[in-house]
Design an enzyme around this catalytic site. Structure first.
Site, PDB file in Angstrom:
ATOM      1  N   THR A   1       0.841  -1.196   0.000  1.00 47.79           N
ATOM      2  CA  THR A   1       0.000   0.000   0.000  1.00 47.79           C
ATOM      3  C   THR A   1       0.876   1.245   0.000  1.00 47.79           C
ATOM      4  OG1 THR A   1      -1.644  -1.195   1.298  1.00 47.79           O
ATOM      5  CG2 THR A   1      -1.815   1.208   1.294  1.00 47.79           C
TER       6      THR A   1
ATOM      7  N   GLY B   1     -11.159   5.133   7.041  1.00 43.78           N
ATOM      8  CA  GLY B   1     -10.193   4.268   7.719  1.00 43.78           C
ATOM      9  C   GLY B   1      -9.853   3.056   6.878  1.00 43.78           C
TER      10      GLY B   1
ATOM     11  N   HIS C   1      20.832  28.098  14.780  1.00 44.08           N
ATOM     12  CA  HIS C   1      20.006  29.271  14.518  1.00 44.08           C
ATOM     13  C   HIS C   1      20.293  29.792  13.118  1.00 44.08           C
ATOM     14  CE1 HIS C   1      17.820  32.983  15.192  1.00 44.08           C
ATOM     15  NE2 HIS C   1      18.847  33.629  14.643  1.00 44.08           N
TER      16      HIS C   1
END
Ligand code: FAD
Length: 473
Positions: A47, A279, A452
């Site tokens: 899948t 689902g 950063h």
């Protein structure tokens, strides 16, 4: 290997070549086992690679750039004019991504000397599997151990026939030949929201009908609320606490009957395409489980013990076909664990640390416990939160939707759950997963130097916020 008339004997036979099965086969081969994989489809990868993770992410990537080109390039000073959609080319881009991945699995099978058999595998007795190809006679192979990794299939709604043209499952929604004007998504779970986002970005008006009174059940409720608001800002319409009772497909336009979940007046919603995304269900059909004494649990899953052993001797099961989140990485880790257990090693999966990602924009990613789960278990916890509006990189990129939320044990400061909504949340959650796997405290995350300017600085700041000492807030 098709068409053999003699019985071949293996150390391990794996039924299904999805992320669970193919990873299990490779790990077992690495550990010196003679391994066979049986796959009923033409390509390997299950899948996930063929009709799941990979094609959906290719379309999410392409449609996200399409939307950015239309809405965000201009203000960054990139003048390209209004983007035009070439849908066949976008679908080809997706198919090429799938092709590269499934060929990769075939290569890995060859590299690891794994035999492959094309056909439907059925266990006729412990240690014996019959392989029935689409054409021609069945063959039989024998193995000391058998791992069932047959995955899952689309869950269907009673009375609504999926034709994969106008009423589609995720499979059809990955290949719609034209952008629907109105797309009705039944189910506000991960798959419905991801594929709904793809088609909205490409021009569809999207309505999502969800039975529950919230979206994406299972993720932290605060995150889900903010995520819903963000998707609404993008134009997605939600009809919560409602159910699609029927879809009339007789006319040129689909007419869906939508009722309040608690009962009440029915309204009609019109759409060109309806995506049923309620689902998935475990796939066990045709495996012959009854004959070898394996009974399914009340949700159709194969029960296993902590070593993935079923009630039939020498037969194991992993992935979507057993309990736990239906996720590719969970299946892969189980594949590795069972191969190692079969080789006499200590294979193990830590079910407390399985990340979950929704690849929309912004992304939503989480690992560990939600606030609701901690409350239900009466665990005392502290919360540290940090918004991306206060993160330098997010501000520079002008992608400030979302926040990081860290839940830490009130007594020990141990990280119990991390929940992130934001651009690139799916990559950021890896840091949280490692921290939790190593039993880190929020203090450990807070003291780790983060580069950063990066988005993960928001994780550090949220960790600092657990003790109310975030710097940039
Ligand atoms: C649209 C969509 C998007 C998704 N996106 C993500 C994502 O982003 N991240 C994520 O983690 N998960 C995602 N998933 C879920 C993920 O695809 C599954 O959790 C994962 O594929 C499960 O792996 P598996 O090995 O258990 O089974 P599968 O991948 O389902 O593979 C099972 C294989 O077994 C074969 N098979 C079945 N029965 C037999 C038989 N009797 N004989 C021979 N072969 C058989 C099937 O043909 C299939 O190839 C997505 C799913 C969908 C539908």
């Amino acid at each position: 290997m098709d068409g053999q008339e003699f019985v071949v004997s293996y150390d391990l036979i794996v039924i299904g070549s999805g992320p669970g099965g193919y990873v299990c086969a490779i790990r077992a081969a690495q550990l010196g086992m003679k391994v066979a994989v049986i796959e009923k489809e033409k390509t390997f990868g299950g899948t996930c690679l063929n009709i799941g993770c990979i094609p959906s992410k290719a379309l999410l990537h392409a449609s996200e750039l399409f939307e950015e080109a239309g809405h965000a390039f201009d203000k960054m000073g990139i003048k390209v004019g209004a983007p035009a959609l070439d849908l066949p080319a976008m679908l080809k881009f997706k198919d090429e991504g799938v092709d590269g991945n499934v060929k990769g699995v075939a290569f890995l099978f060859r590299k690891n000397k794994i035999d492959t058999h094309t056909g439907i595998g059925r266990i006729t007795a412990p240690g014996v599997v019959e392989v029935k190809p689409a054409h021609g006679a069945a063959t039989t192979i024998e193995g000391k151990a058998i791992v069932i990794a047959t995955g899952s299939d689309v869950a269907r709604l009673k009375g609504i026939t999926i034709d994969e043209k106008r009423i589609v499952s995720s499979t059809g929604a990955l290949s719609l030949p034209k952008v629907p004007q109105h797309l009705l998504v039944v189910g506000a779970g991960v798959i419905g929201l991801e594929l709904g986002s793809v088609w909205r970005r490409l021009g569809a008006k999207v309505m999502v009908v969800e039975f529950l009174d919230r979206i994406v059940p299972g993720i932290d409720a605060e995150l889900a609320r903010q995520f819903q608001r963000t998707l609404e800002k993008q134009g997605v319409i939600f009809k919560l606490a409602s159910k699609v009772a029927a879809i009339d497909a007789k006319g040129a336009v689909l007419k869906a009957s939508v009722e309040p979940a608690a009962g009440g007046e029915t309204t009609t919603v019109e759409a060109d395409v309806a995506l049923v995304a309620i689902g998935r269900v475990p796939h066990t059909e045709g495996l012959g489980l009854d004959e070898i004494g394996i009974s399914l649990d009340n949700r159709g899953r194969i029960p296993v013990d902590q070593h993935f052993a079923t009630t039939a001797p020498g037969v194991y099961a992993i992935g979507d076909v057993i309990a736990g989140p239906m996720l590719a990485h969970k299946a892969q880790d189980e594949g590795i664990a069972v191969a190692e257990i079969l080789a006499g090693k200590a294979g193990h999966v830590n079910y407390d640390v399985i990340p979950n990602v929704i690849y929309t924009m912004p992304e939503v990613a989480s690992v560990g416990k939600t606030e609701e789960e901690l409350k239900a278990a009466s665990v005392a916890y502290n919360v540290g939160k940090f918004p991306f509006t206060a993160n330098g990189r997010a501000k520079a990129n002008q992608q400030t939707d979302g926040f990081v939320k860290i839940l830490a044990d009130a007594a020990t400061d141990r990280v119990l759950g991390v929940h992130i909504m934001g651009s690139d949340a799916g990559n950021m959650i890896a840091e949280a997963a490692i921290a939790m796997e190593l039993g880190a405290a929020a203090e450990d995350l807070a003291r780790t130097c983060h580069a950063h300017p990066t988005l993960p600085e928001a994780v550090k700041e949220a960790a600092l916020a657990v003790e109310k000492r975030a710097i940039h807030m």
